[in-house]
Design a protein around this motif. Structure first.
Motif, short mmCIF file in Angstrom:
data_model
loop_
_atom_site.label_atom_id
_atom_site.label_comp_id
_atom_site.label_asym_id
_atom_site.label_seq_id
_atom_site.Cartn_x
_atom_site.Cartn_y
_atom_site.Cartn_z
N ILE A 1 -10.26 -5.93 1.70
CA ILE A 1 -9.39 -4.78 1.96
C ILE A 1 -10.09 -3.83 2.92
CG2 ILE A 1 -8.27 -2.78 0.91
CD1 ILE A 1 -7.90 -4.48 -1.60
N LEU A 2 -9.39 -3.49 3.98
CA LEU A 2 -9.98 -2.68 5.04
C LEU A 2 -9.79 -1.19 4.76
CD1 LEU A 2 -8.65 -4.73 8.09
CD2 LEU A 2 -10.85 -4.97 6.91
N TRP B 1 0.83 -1.21 0.00
CA TRP B 1 0.00 0.00 0.00
C TRP B 1 0.86 1.26 0.00
CZ3 TRP B 1 -4.50 -0.46 -1.81
CH2 TRP B 1 -5.28 -1.59 -1.54
N HIS B 2 2.03 1.19 0.62
CA HIS B 2 2.94 2.33 0.59
C HIS B 2 3.39 2.59 -0.85
CE1 HIS B 2 5.88 4.88 2.94
NE2 HIS B 2 6.35 4.97 1.71
N GLY C 1 2.76 4.57 7.42
CA GLY C 1 3.54 4.02 6.33
C GLY C 1 4.72 3.21 6.82
N VAL C 2 5.71 3.10 5.98
CA VAL C 2 6.86 2.24 6.22
C VAL C 2 8.13 3.08 6.20
CG1 VAL C 2 8.17 0.26 5.36
CG2 VAL C 2 5.67 0.30 5.14
N GLU C 3 9.05 2.77 7.10
CA GLU C 3 10.38 3.39 7.11
C GLU C 3 11.43 2.31 6.93
OE1 GLU C 3 10.78 5.53 10.73
OE2 GLU C 3 9.06 6.83 10.38
N MET C 4 12.44 2.57 6.11
CA MET C 4 13.49 1.60 5.88
C MET C 4 14.85 2.26 5.98
SD MET C 4 12.04 -0.80 2.76
CE MET C 4 13.22 -2.11 3.14
N LYS D 1 -6.56 4.42 3.95
CA LYS D 1 -6.70 5.76 4.52
C LYS D 1 -5.57 6.70 4.16
CE LYS D 1 -4.55 4.68 9.01
NZ LYS D 1 -4.77 4.68 10.48
N ASN D 2 -4.38 6.18 3.87
CA ASN D 2 -3.25 7.04 3.55
C ASN D 2 -3.06 7.24 2.04
OD1 ASN D 2 -2.45 7.48 6.26
ND2 ASN D 2 -1.48 5.46 6.29
#
Length: 231
Positions: A84-85, A63-64, A222-225, A90-91
């Motif tokens: 899918i919720l 999704w990100h 979201g995601v951070e890497m 939402k983002n």
């Protein structure tokens, strides 16, 4: 917030690799530069497998990427075997460029992938592919491996003009070890396989012979890497 996740890549040659070398201009900007470097670039022709246990954050990464692609004005198709919720969406920006297709069987998946041939799709996400394929790979389904081959070909066809990202689960392979739910017969499909395993304290992730490892944190927004040390 989920526990820290270590991501390790396994690289596999695919018939679409020539497109990566010739059509890099088709890529889209994303907010996960570490992921971009892990997989060698987010481009049409790339088939990325996100492999890990349930709840690790595979769908969150999908999704990100979908949000980044939509923000760039690109078209995204999500094929899902589960509901899918609203929290998944939402983002994401409000966009007519997002299409969501629900499938409940491998036959639905094949029909959907065939329909995409006539559509412009920049990013194709298939969430939960293993649940569809494992259902037809048992002894009771003598056509299971033929269907598996058809899905391989359909994904390869889609990847000619799209970036393809799909999620795969983990199964026990004995001696306390785990491996991809779709095993050796599936290894030719992804050009990059990212193993996602929860590693509190920074444990080592073992997968094939790839040395590149990154650390990922999944948050609500979201995601951070970030990069981990190179093995």
């Amino acid at each position: 917030m989920n526990p820290d996740v270590n991501c390790k890549t396994g690289m596999f040659p695919t018939p679409c690799d020539w497109l990566l070398r010739q059509n890099k201009s088709l890529s889209f900007k994303n907010t996960l530069p570490v992921l971009d470097q892990l997989v060698g670039g987010l481009h049409p022709g790339q088939v990325i497998e996100l492999c890990g246990p349930s709840g690790i954050g595979k769908s969150k990464v999908c999704w990100h990427l979908a949000g980044d692609c939509l923000n760039a004005g690109k078209k995204v198709v999500v094929v899902s075997s589960r509901k899918i919720l609203g929290s998944d969406l939402k983002n994401l920006p409000n966009s007519n460029d997002l299409k969501i297709c629900y499938v409940s069987s491998v036959y639905d998946l094949l029909v959907t992938l065939s329909a995409l041939d006539s559509m412009q799709v920049n990013l194709l996400i298939i969430d939960g592919i293993q649940s569809l394929l494992q259902a037809v790979l048992g002894a009771a389904h003598f056509k299971g491996h033929a269907l598996l081959h058809q899905v391989k070909c359909a994904i390869g066809t889609a990847a000619v003009k799209s970036l393809v990202v799909y999620t795969n689960g983990l199964v026990s392979v004995g001696d306390g070890n785990h491996g991809p739910a779709l095993g050796r017969s599936w290894e030719i499909v992804p050009s990059v396989r990212i193993m996602m395993l929860s590693q509190p304290g920074g444990g080592r992730v073992l997968w094939r012979n790839r040395e590149v490892t990154a650390r990922m944190v999944v948050r609500d927004k979201g995601v951070e890497m970030t990069w981990s040390r190179t093995e």
